[in-house]
Design a protein around this motif. Structure first.
Motif, PDB file in Angstrom:
ATOM      1  N   VAL A 182       9.621  24.581 -64.857  1.00 50.80           N
ATOM      2  CA  VAL A 182       8.721  23.657 -64.174  1.00 50.80           C
ATOM      3  C   VAL A 182       8.660  23.944 -62.674  1.00 50.80           C
ATOM      4  O   VAL A 182       7.579  23.923 -62.090  1.00 50.80           O
ATOM      5  N   THR A 183       9.760  24.240 -62.044  1.00 48.94           N
ATOM      6  CA  THR A 183       9.711  24.512 -60.611  1.00 48.94           C
ATOM      7  C   THR A 183       9.055  25.860 -60.332  1.00 48.94           C
ATOM      8  O   THR A 183       8.349  26.003 -59.332  1.00 48.94           O
TER       9      THR A 183
ATOM     10  N   VAL B  23      12.740  15.676 -57.325  1.00 47.66           N
ATOM     11  CA  VAL B  23      13.930  15.639 -56.459  1.00 47.66           C
ATOM     12  C   VAL B  23      14.623  14.286 -56.589  1.00 47.66           C
ATOM     13  O   VAL B  23      15.847  14.214 -56.735  1.00 47.66           O
ATOM     14  N   ALA B  24      13.864  13.220 -56.558  1.00 44.74           N
ATOM     15  CA  ALA B  24      14.442  11.873 -56.681  1.00 44.74           C
ATOM     16  C   ALA B  24      15.140  11.687 -58.030  1.00 44.74           C
ATOM     17  O   ALA B  24      16.115  10.944 -58.122  1.00 44.74           O
TER      18      ALA B  24
ATOM     19  N   VAL C 248      14.321  20.837 -54.836  1.00 44.77           N
ATOM     20  CA  VAL C 248      14.600  20.716 -53.403  1.00 44.77           C
ATOM     21  C   VAL C 248      14.039  21.927 -52.661  1.00 44.77           C
ATOM     22  O   VAL C 248      13.494  21.808 -51.567  1.00 44.77           O
ATOM     23  N   GLU C 249      14.146  23.105 -53.276  1.00 43.95           N
ATOM     24  CA  GLU C 249      13.592  24.318 -52.653  1.00 43.95           C
ATOM     25  C   GLU C 249      12.074  24.204 -52.494  1.00 43.95           C
ATOM     26  O   GLU C 249      11.521  24.697 -51.520  1.00 43.95           O
ATOM     27  N   LEU C 250      11.413  23.561 -53.425  1.00 44.01           N
ATOM     28  CA  LEU C 250       9.965  23.368 -53.308  1.00 44.01           C
ATOM     29  C   LEU C 250       9.621  22.459 -52.148  1.00 44.01           C
ATOM     30  O   LEU C 250       8.613  22.662 -51.484  1.00 44.01           O
TER      31      LEU C 250
ATOM     32  N   ASP D 242       7.069  23.216 -47.504  1.00 45.93           N
ATOM     33  CA  ASP D 242       6.218  22.542 -46.524  1.00 45.93           C
ATOM     34  C   ASP D 242       6.887  22.327 -45.169  1.00 45.93           C
ATOM     35  O   ASP D 242       6.264  21.867 -44.237  1.00 45.93           O
ATOM     36  N   GLU D 243       8.145  22.628 -45.066  1.00 47.16           N
ATOM     37  CA  GLU D 243       8.848  22.394 -43.786  1.00 47.16           C
ATOM     38  C   GLU D 243       8.540  23.476 -42.790  1.00 47.16           C
ATOM     39  O   GLU D 243       8.187  24.556 -43.064  1.00 47.16           O
TER      40      GLU D 243
END
Length: 60
Positions: free
Chosen positions: A16-17, A45-46, A53-55, A59-60
């Motif tokens: 999925v990721t 993530v939640a 988390v890598e995904l 965007d960072e």
């Protein structure tokens, strides 16, 4: 399919990721699809999906 069912997918579907990475890296997402993409990633993530988390970092 995933939206709203994060617990069913988090850490249960290995691909999925990888699947979620492709549209984010290969296409320019407009505001609505990007918002949906972020919501799914944040939901995973939640729900405890470590690879999602890598995904978030894309965007960072």
């Amino acid at each position: 399919m995933i939206d709203g069912r994060y617990d069913d997918f988090a850490n249960h579907c290995w691909y999925v990721t990888r699947w979620l990475t492709e549209p984010r890296e290969t296409t320019h997402l407009d505001a609505a699809p990007l918002s949906r993409w972020r919501r799914v990633v944040d939901g995973l993530v939640a729900a405890g999906d470590r690879s999602a988390v890598e995904l978030q970092r894309i965007d960072e």
